[in-house]
Design an enzyme around this catalytic site. Structure first.
Site, PDB file in Angstrom:
ATOM      1  N   ASN A   5      39.574  41.879  42.749  1.00 37.78           N
ATOM      2  CA  ASN A   5      40.415  40.658  42.664  1.00 37.78           C
ATOM      3  C   ASN A   5      41.109  40.874  41.378  1.00 37.78           C
ATOM      4  OD1 ASN A   5      38.013  40.570  41.118  1.00 37.78           O
ATOM      5  ND2 ASN A   5      38.080  38.389  41.207  1.00 37.78           N
ATOM      6  N   CYS A  36      36.118  35.099  40.304  1.00 39.44           N
ATOM      7  CA  CYS A  36      34.438  35.039  40.615  1.00 39.44           C
ATOM      8  C   CYS A  36      34.317  33.673  39.724  1.00 39.44           C
ATOM      9  CB  CYS A  36      34.056  35.893  39.541  1.00 39.44           C
ATOM     10  SG  CYS A  36      34.656  36.302  37.735  1.00 39.44           S
ATOM     11  N   GLU A  42      30.603  40.199  28.773  1.00 40.28           N
ATOM     12  CA  GLU A  42      31.729  41.026  28.526  1.00 40.28           C
ATOM     13  C   GLU A  42      32.611  40.361  27.471  1.00 40.28           C
ATOM     14  OE1 GLU A  42      32.794  42.272  32.412  1.00 40.28           O
ATOM     15  OE2 GLU A  42      32.489  44.217  31.806  1.00 40.28           O
TER      16      GLU A  42
END
Ligand code: NAD
Length: 492
Positions: free
Chosen positions: A152, A284, A464
């Protein structure tokens, strides 16, 4: 620059490796056309890439941080210069509109720049000294990192791993998704060219290559972004050698619309619509279920549909007026449609949103016209499952406690958002189980590469972005130099 005959290759130890077999990546806007070709690498290729990374680690990890940063900065310049061509290739293979592809490159570069600017401070050794002695706290590279990424956001979800891993002195083997392998390969090629052979390797392929990357004893860390189901296989594959892991997984992010949300605030409503439908909902952290205080439900739905009809223009990703392109692949489009069909069969109302600009293209490509689903049950699959496509259910709630309960009633906990009076929204936000909660905005609009991003519950492990995203690629090594080194309770 990159035409539809583009064929990307694996990169192992600085060499482009010719594969025996290639797979055509279809163009989801025009499925009869090819976007380019990617190799089908084998497990043996993966082993060679891991071996190369393992050998390179010994010297790369000793290279001074200044040199690592310089190399990464050069890679940033190369990517910047090629950005228009990369964006076109990404749009063609992925289906996201050109502005969206450019946005993804922008976020990738912003993160790489942040990582370079902060690497020295964050990764340098700390020295603490007091009357008991001295301690050096070193942030060492971990070793070979296997990076496995989804389709994605192939560029940003790869650079989010590459930049901190290499800056921290690790080496890497990256495997992108076969559903968007082209643009990311060009970016990896540009980065790899600035580093010594074996520091950054690239292999393509399916689960068999993934299994090698996650079970090989020479791999020290796995950085995975993808589905929660796949992550469960990965954890099992990695269990035998207890690998370090960062997992960024699925989400079913709730947007809570409080009773004091101003339904006439057109900018806020537009932000919410974008939070639901950007990249055809294939993010997401998109808001995937909207809960609205019952006292404003009717007005909200009316104004939401009005705002969605203004912003949503579906069609060819290369049409400058288009805001939403096709779904990336047939399987995903069918899955989303099956959720909508299930809700319809159970009595929900499905409202189509926006305009279709390119009717011929729409008929042939993997397009779904965006929809809202009204009247679904709280436990219907369209509400409970991650749709990952251009549809969103809107449901009423009765009081803040109920909204919090609904939002938290999920196996996921990636992001969430609360919309309304700021103080009121913050109070509600504090009670939501998620890695990030945004106030009066949602999804990538509230994303900031300076701050850590990640999920709770089955949405992931680790973070992250931010300084945490750099430290995630280090092992802490303590070097203790106590003054006496003797324990007070041990007798002479
Ligand atoms: P996926 O899990 O199907 O695939 C992701 C990657 O894993 C691909 O490269 C795939 O080839 C590889 N893979 C498949 N089986 C494997 C195995 N057994 N071992 C090792 N690797 C294997 O996910 P997808 O369909 O590409 O992406 C969509 C999912 O990713 C959604 O659930 C979405 O929410 C999630 N996602 C999460 C984030 C986040 O930051 N939390 C970001 C983007 C996407």
């Amino acid at each position: 620059m990159f035409n539809d005959q583009i064929t990307v290759q694996a990169i192992i130890n600085g060499e482009k490796v010719k594969a025996e077999r290639h797979e055509a990546r279809e163009n989801p806007t025009h499925p009869e056309q090819i976007a380019g070709y990617a190799p089908i690498n084998t497990r043996e290729d993966a082993v060679r890439a891991i071996d190369a990374a393992h050998t390179a680690f010994a010297s790369w990890t000793k290279v001074a941080i200044e040199e690592r940063i310089e190399r990464m900065e050069r890679a940033i310049q190369t990517i910047k210069a090629a950005a228009p061509d990369i964006a076109e290739l990404l749009s063609r293979e992925h289906g996201k509109p050109l502005y969206d592809a450019e946005g993804e490159i922008g976020v990738s570069l912003a993160w790489m720049e942040f990582a370079c600017q902060n690497a020295k401070d964050v990764l340098q050794n700390e020295m603490r000294e007091d009357e008991n002695g001295k301690t050096i706290i070193a942030h060492d590279g971990i070793g070979v990192v296997s990076a496995i990424t989804p389709w994605n956001y192939p560029l940003s979800l790869s650079t989010i791993k590459i930049a901190p891993a290499l800056l921290a002195g690790n080496t890497m083997v990256l495997k992108p998704s076969p559903l968007a392998p082209l643009a990311v390969s060009k970016v990896v090629e540009m980065i790899a060219a600035e580093f010594p052979n074996g520091v950054l390797n690239l292999v393509h392929g399916e689960a068999d290559v993934g299994v090698e990357l996650t079970s090989n004893p020479k791999v020290a860390k796995i950085a995975f972004t993808g589905g929660t189901g796949t992550a469960k296989h990965i954890m099992k594959a990695a269990a035998d050698t207890i690998k370090n892991m960062t997992l960024e997984l699925g989400g079913n992010d709730a947007a809570i619309i409080l009773n004091d949300f101003d339904v006439n605030d057109e900018r806020a409503m537009r932000r919410l619509v974008i939070s639901n439908f950007l990249t055809a909902g294939q993010i997401c952290m998109i808001a995937k279920r909207i809960y609205v205080d019952r006292s404003i439900y009717e007005q909200f739905v009316e104004k939401y549909i009005e705002a969605a009809n203004k912003w949503i223009r579906v069609g060819d990703p290369f049409n400058k007026d288009v805001t939403i392109g096709p779904v990336n692949n047939k399987k995903q489009a069918e899955f989303v449609q099956s959720l909508i069909d299930d809700a319809t069969a159970k009595g929900a109302t499905v409202v189509k949103l926006g305009k279709v600009l390119d009717k011929d293209v729409f008929e042939k490509g993997y397009f779904l016209q965006p929809t809202v689903v009204l009247g679904a049950d709280y436990n219907d699959p369209i509400v409970v499952e991650e749709q990952f496509g251009p549809t969103v259910p809107i449901l009423p709630f009765d009081g803040d406690e109920h909204a919090i309960e609904l939002a938290n009633d999920s196996i996921y906990g990636l992001t969430s958002s609360v919309w309304g009076d700021e103080e009121h929204a913050i109070e509600v936000a504090k009670q939501i189980q998620a890695g990030t909660t945004m106030i009066n905005t949602a999804a990538v609009q509230g994303l900031d590469v300076r701050f850590p991003f990640g999920g709770v519950k089955q949405s992931g492990i680790g973070r992250e972005y931010g300084k945490e995203g750099l430290l995630a690629y280090t092992d802490t090594h303590i070097i203790n130099i106590p003054k006496k080194g003797e324990l007070p309770y041990i007798p002479e």
